[in-house]
Write a protein that holds these residues in place. Structure first.
Motif, PDB file in Angstrom:
ATOM      1  N   ILE A 100      -5.464  -8.048  -7.289  1.00  0.00           N
ATOM      2  CA  ILE A 100      -6.602  -7.171  -6.722  1.00  0.00           C
ATOM      3  C   ILE A 100      -6.782  -5.917  -7.280  1.00  0.00           C
ATOM      4  O   ILE A 100      -5.943  -4.969  -6.936  1.00  0.00           O
ATOM      5  N   PHE A 101      -7.713  -5.811  -8.238  1.00  0.00           N
ATOM      6  CA  PHE A 101      -8.047  -4.439  -9.034  1.00  0.00           C
ATOM      7  C   PHE A 101      -6.761  -4.184  -9.594  1.00  0.00           C
ATOM      8  O   PHE A 101      -6.560  -2.775  -9.618  1.00  0.00           O
ATOM      9  N   PRO A 113       0.590  -1.331   0.112  1.00  0.00           N
ATOM     10  CA  PRO A 113       0.179  -0.064  -0.126  1.00  0.00           C
ATOM     11  C   PRO A 113       0.849   1.395  -0.118  1.00  0.00           C
ATOM     12  O   PRO A 113       0.186   2.312  -0.268  1.00  0.00           O
ATOM     13  N   ALA A 123      -3.413   4.985   2.818  1.00  0.00           N
ATOM     14  CA  ALA A 123      -3.203   4.028   4.119  1.00  0.00           C
ATOM     15  C   ALA A 123      -1.699   3.652   4.066  1.00  0.00           C
ATOM     16  O   ALA A 123      -1.027   3.546   3.124  1.00  0.00           O
ATOM     17  N   GLY A 159       0.964  -1.673  -7.287  1.00  0.00           N
ATOM     18  CA  GLY A 159       0.639  -0.998  -5.843  1.00  0.00           C
ATOM     19  C   GLY A 159      -0.270  -2.398  -5.379  1.00  0.00           C
ATOM     20  O   GLY A 159      -1.250  -2.935  -6.068  1.00  0.00           O
ATOM     21  N   GLY A 160      -0.398  -2.489  -3.927  1.00  0.00           N
ATOM     22  CA  GLY A 160      -1.174  -3.442  -3.240  1.00  0.00           C
ATOM     23  C   GLY A 160      -0.639  -4.992  -3.784  1.00  0.00           C
ATOM     24  O   GLY A 160       0.413  -5.273  -3.776  1.00  0.00           O
ATOM     25  N   ASP A 161      -1.812  -5.468  -4.079  1.00  0.00           N
ATOM     26  CA  ASP A 161      -1.401  -6.868  -4.873  1.00  0.00           C
ATOM     27  C   ASP A 161      -1.825  -6.899  -6.069  1.00  0.00           C
ATOM     28  O   ASP A 161      -2.816  -6.296  -6.506  1.00  0.00           O
ATOM     29  N   THR A 221      -2.654  -6.093   0.019  1.00  0.00           N
ATOM     30  CA  THR A 221      -3.423  -5.096  -0.684  1.00  0.00           C
ATOM     31  C   THR A 221      -4.050  -4.048   0.082  1.00  0.00           C
ATOM     32  O   THR A 221      -3.891  -4.151   1.408  1.00  0.00           O
ATOM     33  N   SER A 222      -4.500  -2.757  -0.452  1.00  0.00           N
ATOM     34  CA  SER A 222      -4.608  -1.738   0.333  1.00  0.00           C
ATOM     35  C   SER A 222      -5.875  -1.479   1.319  1.00  0.00           C
ATOM     36  O   SER A 222      -5.945  -1.101   2.356  1.00  0.00           O
ATOM     37  N   ALA A 272      -7.968   5.914  -1.754  1.00  0.00           N
ATOM     38  CA  ALA A 272      -8.826   5.771  -0.497  1.00  0.00           C
ATOM     39  C   ALA A 272      -9.515   4.428  -0.461  1.00  0.00           C
ATOM     40  O   ALA A 272     -10.078   4.259  -1.674  1.00  0.00           O
ATOM     41  N   MET A 277     -11.338   2.518  -5.222  1.00  0.00           N
ATOM     42  CA  MET A 277     -11.812   3.414  -6.281  1.00  0.00           C
ATOM     43  C   MET A 277     -12.942   4.020  -6.240  1.00  0.00           C
ATOM     44  O   MET A 277     -13.865   4.145  -7.340  1.00  0.00           O
TER      45      MET A 277
END
Ligand code: SAH
Length: 508
Positions: A94-95, A13, A202, A89-91, A119-120, A230, A173
């Motif tokens: 996942i999106f 994140p 985060a 970013g994140g995983d 993931t965030s 966010a 998103m």
């Protein structure tokens, strides 16, 4: 040629501490790094020299590279035998479009591997104290996107259908259409009183957030100026929201500070500033690399036992000398009984890391004072002294010792080089958005900062930083280069620098 490979790597994140060990290892070994907007530029600093960097992010007003073009690029570099790390970013799954990039690589016959990331939504929950599941309150968890369909009208997710899960909803998103999403959930049957937490950025020092309800969240988020990126957490567990007093109340919250030191030296200062809440951008203005003439090394090492004194004028000198020394002798005892002088406490500490105690540290940390202290200890006439240097070391010390008729040899073991920051991601951010302050901790960093010219000139809309200096020598260099000195640290230490920044920019 070795076979190329693409790693689709979750970069987490934002906080560099939240990458996996595997991710860090792959970044350090990559030939090519492909990254976009949400990847923290600090992570990119782990790359090795010569690694190709490719930014594929979208930023307003710039041509953004398409998913197909990214696929081409990854396949092309892999076909050339490169180890490519595609950071997401994140995983990645996942999106994150990992689900498009991976099959495309498979189709092209490219080797690839997926490395998961935090993931965030998980980070947002953790850093806001929200347990996403709870024995009494929530037994399920949905990750949803607030993105709209390609036609730009409808949302991809039918939020009404998720009003009855009885569990927690994490919406990615969703900030652009927050009011509509909350309205849909209420229309679907969730109470307008259902708790909702919004967490922006985060895990990063600039993390902010708010606790509201489905009925109030759109207004509260707007009032607080919360925006993407966010995570919106909907459900009873959101009640636990609590920023743990960690962020918004910290003295440097919301401040961006530029740290200008060599790559190897920046992190102590950066982490202290981050602990005070600042967002830190590291500009590696100078680079220290090993540089010794092998013949000179050989010659000096063959008579190392003949020296009376070994003298270090910097921590870098200690490190690079001992690396060369141990590579040859494998045993510290081969240094024999020579006495060791160091220029100041930082150099003494570097030496102590090898369990060697310096025999002489002058009270004032300059070469001249070291020479004076040596002269005060004994007659130098005919003593053999080895002075370890870098390419920029001043010759004041050597001249002074020679004047006392000592026999002085010098051994250069490292080099200070300027870097080119045109393509550096931290420099890009600085040009686009500016910063609250720039910290200088050496004259060479000042000179290199100015020499970077356009690469470090903030654009017309960017925030103009104040200048902070570690001490008089650096301040002098700043003034000579036309940079204003807004604050000078009380003494030349990292703690004192951090104090100076807090005093000038602190919120409390
Ligand atoms: N693959 C990513 C998601 C990318 S989609 C992941 O697994 O996290 C981009 C969205 O992720 C943003 O709009 C935002 O909703 C969320 N996001 C990414 N980083 C975030 C962060 N540091 N804090 C809060 N939300 C974040």
């Amino acid at each position: 040629m070795s076979e190329g490979i693409v790693y689709l790597v979750g970069a987490g994140p934002g906080d560099p501490g939240l990458l996996t060990l595997r991710a860090r290892e792959l970044i350090a070994e990559a030939d090519v790094l492909v990254y976009d907007y949400l990847v923290n530029e600090r992570i990119l600093g782990w790359r090795r020299d010569g690694c190709e960097m490719i930014f594929v992010g979208k930023k307003p007003g710039r041509h953004s590279i398409s998913q197909d073009e990214i696929g081409d690029l990854l396949a092309d570099r892999a076909a050339k035998g490169k180890r490519v790390v595609r950071l997401k970013g994140g995983d990645p799954f996942i999106f994150g479009r990992g689900g498009e990039e991976a099959p495309r690589l498979a189709e092209d016959g490219v080797n690839f591997e997926i490395v998961p990331g935090v993931t965030s939504a998980l980070a947002a929950a953790a850093f806001a104290g929200i347990p996403l599941t709870h024995r009494d309150l929530s037994s399920s968890l949905c990750f949803l996107t607030g993105h709209e369909k390609a036609d730009g009208k409808e949302l991809q997710v039918k939020f009404r259908d998720f009003a009855h899960t009885g569990g927690t909803l994490c919406i990615y998103m969703g900030m652009g259409r927050l009011k509509e999403i909350a309205g849909e959930l209420i229309n679907g049957g969730l109470s307008a009183e259902t708790p909702v937490a919004v967490v922006q950025w985060a895990s990063l020092p600039r993390q902010r957030g708010v606790l509201a309800t489905l009925g109030t969240v759109a207004d509260k988020a707007r009032e607080k100026g919360l925006d993407a990126p966010a995570i919106i957490v909907v459900g009873e567990v959101a009640r636990f929201y609590n920023d743990m007093g960690r962020r918004e109340s910290m003295p440097l919250f919301g401040r961006r500070v530029i740290v200008t030191r060599s790559l190897q030296q920046a992190s102590g200062l950066s982490s202290k500033l981050e602990e005070a809440g600042a967002e830190v951008l590291e500009l590696p203005l100078i680079k220290i690399t090993p540089a010794a003439d092998p013949d000179n090394v050989e010659e000096i090492f063959s008579v190392i036992g003949e020296y009376d004194w070994l003298v270090f004028t910097s921590a870098n000198g200690v490190k690079h000398f001992l690396e060369l020394f141990l590579e040859k002798f494998h045993d510290l005892r081969a240094l024999g009984l020579l006495r060791i002088g160091v220029v100041g406490p930082a150099t003494a500490r570097a030496l102590y890391r090898y369990h060697i105690r310096a025999d002489l540290i002058p009270t004032k940390a300059v070469g001249e004072a070291l020479a004076d202290a040596m002269i005060a200890q004994n007659v130098l006439d005919n003593l053999k002294i080895l002075v370890v240097t870098g390419n920029l070391s001043s010759d004041v010390l050597v001249n002074k010792l020679e004047k006392e008729r000592a026999i002085v040899d010098t051994l250069q073991v490292y080099e200070t080089q300027k870097t080119d920051l045109t393509e550096h991601p931290a420099a890009r951010l600085f040009r686009d958005e500016g910063a609250d302050a720039v910290i200088f901790a050496s004259s060479s960093a000042v000179k290199s900062f100015v020499a970077q010219g356009a690469a470090l000139s903030p654009g017309p809309e960017a925030l103009k930083p104040i200048g902070i200096s570690i001490g008089p020598v650096t301040s002098k260099a700043m003034r000579e280069c036309g940079l204003a000195v807004d604050v000078e640290a009380a003494n030349a230490s990292i703690d004192s620098l951090v104090e100076a920044v807090c005093e000038k920019l602190g919120n409390v």
